[in-house]
Design a protein around this motif. Structure first.
Motif, short mmCIF file in Angstrom:
data_model
loop_
_atom_site.label_atom_id
_atom_site.label_comp_id
_atom_site.label_asym_id
_atom_site.label_seq_id
_atom_site.Cartn_x
_atom_site.Cartn_y
_atom_site.Cartn_z
N SER A 52 -6.26 17.94 13.63
CA SER A 52 -4.90 17.49 13.33
C SER A 52 -4.69 17.34 11.83
O SER A 52 -5.60 16.93 11.10
N TYR A 53 -3.48 17.67 11.40
CA TYR A 53 -3.08 17.50 10.01
C TYR A 53 -1.65 17.00 9.96
O TYR A 53 -0.74 17.64 10.48
N TRP A 54 -1.47 15.84 9.35
CA TRP A 54 -0.14 15.29 9.12
C TRP A 54 0.15 15.32 7.63
O TRP A 54 -0.64 14.83 6.81
N PHE A 55 1.28 15.92 7.27
CA PHE A 55 1.72 15.96 5.88
C PHE A 55 2.97 15.11 5.73
O PHE A 55 3.98 15.37 6.38
N GLU A 56 2.86 14.07 4.90
CA GLU A 56 3.95 13.11 4.72
C GLU A 56 4.47 12.61 6.06
O GLU A 56 5.68 12.44 6.27
N GLY A 57 3.54 12.39 6.98
CA GLY A 57 3.87 11.82 8.28
C GLY A 57 4.28 12.81 9.35
O GLY A 57 4.45 12.43 10.52
N ASP A 58 4.42 14.08 9.00
CA ASP A 58 4.83 15.10 9.97
C ASP A 58 3.63 15.91 10.44
O ASP A 58 2.78 16.31 9.64
N MET A 65 0.85 -1.20 0.00
CA MET A 65 0.00 0.00 0.00
C MET A 65 0.88 1.24 0.00
O MET A 65 1.90 1.29 0.68
N SER A 66 0.50 2.24 -0.79
CA SER A 66 1.30 3.46 -0.90
C SER A 66 1.26 4.27 0.39
O SER A 66 0.34 4.15 1.20
N ALA A 67 2.27 5.12 0.56
CA ALA A 67 2.38 5.92 1.78
C ALA A 67 1.30 6.99 1.82
O ALA A 67 0.80 7.45 0.80
N GLU A 68 0.96 7.39 3.03
CA GLU A 68 -0.04 8.42 3.25
C GLU A 68 0.63 9.79 3.12
O GLU A 68 1.58 10.10 3.82
N VAL A 69 0.14 10.62 2.19
CA VAL A 69 0.67 11.96 2.02
C VAL A 69 -0.07 12.94 2.92
O VAL A 69 0.54 13.81 3.54
N ILE A 70 -1.39 12.79 3.02
CA ILE A 70 -2.23 13.71 3.79
C ILE A 70 -3.10 12.90 4.73
O ILE A 70 -3.74 11.92 4.33
N ARG A 71 -3.11 13.31 5.98
CA ARG A 71 -4.05 12.74 6.96
C ARG A 71 -4.61 13.89 7.79
O ARG A 71 -3.86 14.60 8.46
N HIS A 116 -6.04 25.57 0.97
CA HIS A 116 -4.98 26.39 1.57
C HIS A 116 -4.36 25.71 2.79
O HIS A 116 -3.15 25.81 3.01
N ILE A 117 -5.17 25.02 3.56
CA ILE A 117 -4.63 24.30 4.71
C ILE A 117 -3.81 23.11 4.25
O ILE A 117 -2.70 22.87 4.75
N ILE A 118 -4.31 22.36 3.27
CA ILE A 118 -3.56 21.22 2.74
C ILE A 118 -2.23 21.69 2.18
O ILE A 118 -1.19 21.03 2.36
N GLY A 119 -2.22 22.85 1.52
CA GLY A 119 -1.00 23.38 0.91
C GLY A 119 -0.10 24.14 1.86
O GLY A 119 0.88 24.76 1.41
N LEU A 120 -0.41 24.14 3.15
CA LEU A 120 0.41 24.77 4.18
C LEU A 120 0.47 26.29 4.03
O LEU A 120 1.41 26.94 4.49
N LEU A 121 -0.55 26.84 3.38
CA LEU A 121 -0.67 28.29 3.29
C LEU A 121 -1.44 28.87 4.47
O LEU A 121 -1.38 30.07 4.74
N ASP A 122 -2.19 28.02 5.15
CA ASP A 122 -3.00 28.43 6.30
C ASP A 122 -2.98 27.28 7.31
O ASP A 122 -2.55 26.16 6.99
N THR A 123 -3.45 27.55 8.51
CA THR A 123 -3.48 26.52 9.54
C THR A 123 -4.91 26.35 10.07
O THR A 123 -5.74 27.26 9.98
N GLY A 175 9.23 26.14 4.26
CA GLY A 175 10.24 25.34 3.57
C GLY A 175 9.66 24.07 2.99
O GLY A 175 9.95 23.70 1.85
N VAL A 176 8.83 23.39 3.77
CA VAL A 176 8.18 22.17 3.29
C VAL A 176 7.28 22.51 2.10
O VAL A 176 7.24 21.79 1.10
N ARG A 177 6.54 23.61 2.22
CA ARG A 177 5.64 24.02 1.14
C ARG A 177 6.41 24.28 -0.15
O ARG A 177 5.99 23.85 -1.24
N SER A 178 7.54 24.97 -0.06
CA SER A 178 8.29 25.32 -1.27
C SER A 178 8.94 24.10 -1.92
O SER A 178 9.10 24.06 -3.14
N ARG A 179 9.30 23.10 -1.11
CA ARG A 179 9.99 21.92 -1.65
C ARG A 179 9.04 20.80 -2.05
O ARG A 179 9.32 20.07 -3.01
N ARG A 180 7.93 20.64 -1.35
CA ARG A 180 7.13 19.43 -1.50
C ARG A 180 5.75 19.66 -2.10
O ARG A 180 5.03 18.70 -2.37
#
Length: 231
Positions: free
Chosen positions: A64-70, A1-7, A52-59, A82-87
């Motif tokens: 709870s929101y985990w992006f790529e496990g963080d 099963m593929s990794a979870e990107v968004i939770r 905007h929340i998924i894209g880390l432009l807002d909170t 930094g995460v937003r600009s790279r990922r």
């Protein structure tokens, strides 16, 4: 099963004080690597706020929101940027291309903002343009392109840093039906190449092209099942 990107779990977003406006209420969703998910809903339903929340432009206000496990809530503003600009790559309805810069320069500018390596920047921009079928227009100005071509350039710009997630905000909203089909065909190609895509749209027919459709109404999210042969 593929990794979870968004939770996302029990997420709420409220604006204002006193009697706040609840834009999102008890949102729960999981999106795995390689999925193409459409968020469909009318104007004012909360879909842009969620993107905007998924894209880390807002909170979020709560939840709870985990992006790529963080855990996003544990990130500083600087780390989140930094995460937003790279990922995360963004594609907008309005293209946001600089009219006085060439197609290649517009794509390269995305790398300037993320402080990417300078030496091979043009080569990587041309590779991204090749991926979307626009390398032959690399020295044109955006004003010399059709709407569909400009959106392809915008997608190339979003792909330059090889993000793990592509967020599309009404990517066909300014396009006619034939050009919409072309852009959706490109997104299908990216999906086949295992790109994770989250797309918001008010158009039910556009949403139906995605692998999964989430419907948002009055800030509440639910999943719409789509039967597809071969999946």
């Amino acid at each position: 099963m593929s990794a979870e990107v968004i939770r996302i779990e029990a997420l709420e977003k409220r604006f204002g004080t006193g009697v706040p406006v609840v834009a999102l209420h008890d949102v729960n969703v999981s999106i795995r690597a390689g999925e193409w998910v459409a968020i469909n809903g009318p104007s004012g339903s909360g879909k842009s706020t969620l993107l905007h929340i998924i894209g880390l432009l807002d909170t979020a206000t709560t939840g709870s929101y985990w992006f790529e496990g963080d855990d996003v809530a544990a990130m500083s503003d600087r780390r989140r940027a930094g995460v937003r600009s790279r990922r995360v790559g963004f594609v907008f309805q309005a293209f946001h291309l600089l009219a006085y810069r060439s197609v290649a320069e517009n794509v390269m500018l995305a790398d300037v903002y993320r402080h990417g390596a300078v030496g091979d920047r043009r080569d990587r921009a041309l590779a991204a343009l090749t991926r979307v079928g626009m390398a032959h227009r690399c020295d044109y100005l955006p004003t010399q392109l059709s709407g569909g071509e400009r959106q392809r350039v915008a997608i190339a710009r979003a792909l330059l840093g090889e993000p793990g997630l592509l967020l599309c905000d009404e990517p066909t909203g300014n396009l006619d039906s034939a050009t919409t089909e072309s852009v959706l065909g490109l997104l299908e190609e990216l999906h086949r190449d295992a790109m994770t895509i989250v797309m918001i749209t008010h158009d039910h027919q556009v949403a139906a092209r995605a692998q999964r459709v989430l419907t948002i109404t009055d800030g509440q999210l639910r999943e719409q099942m789509i039967a597809r042969s071969g999946q």
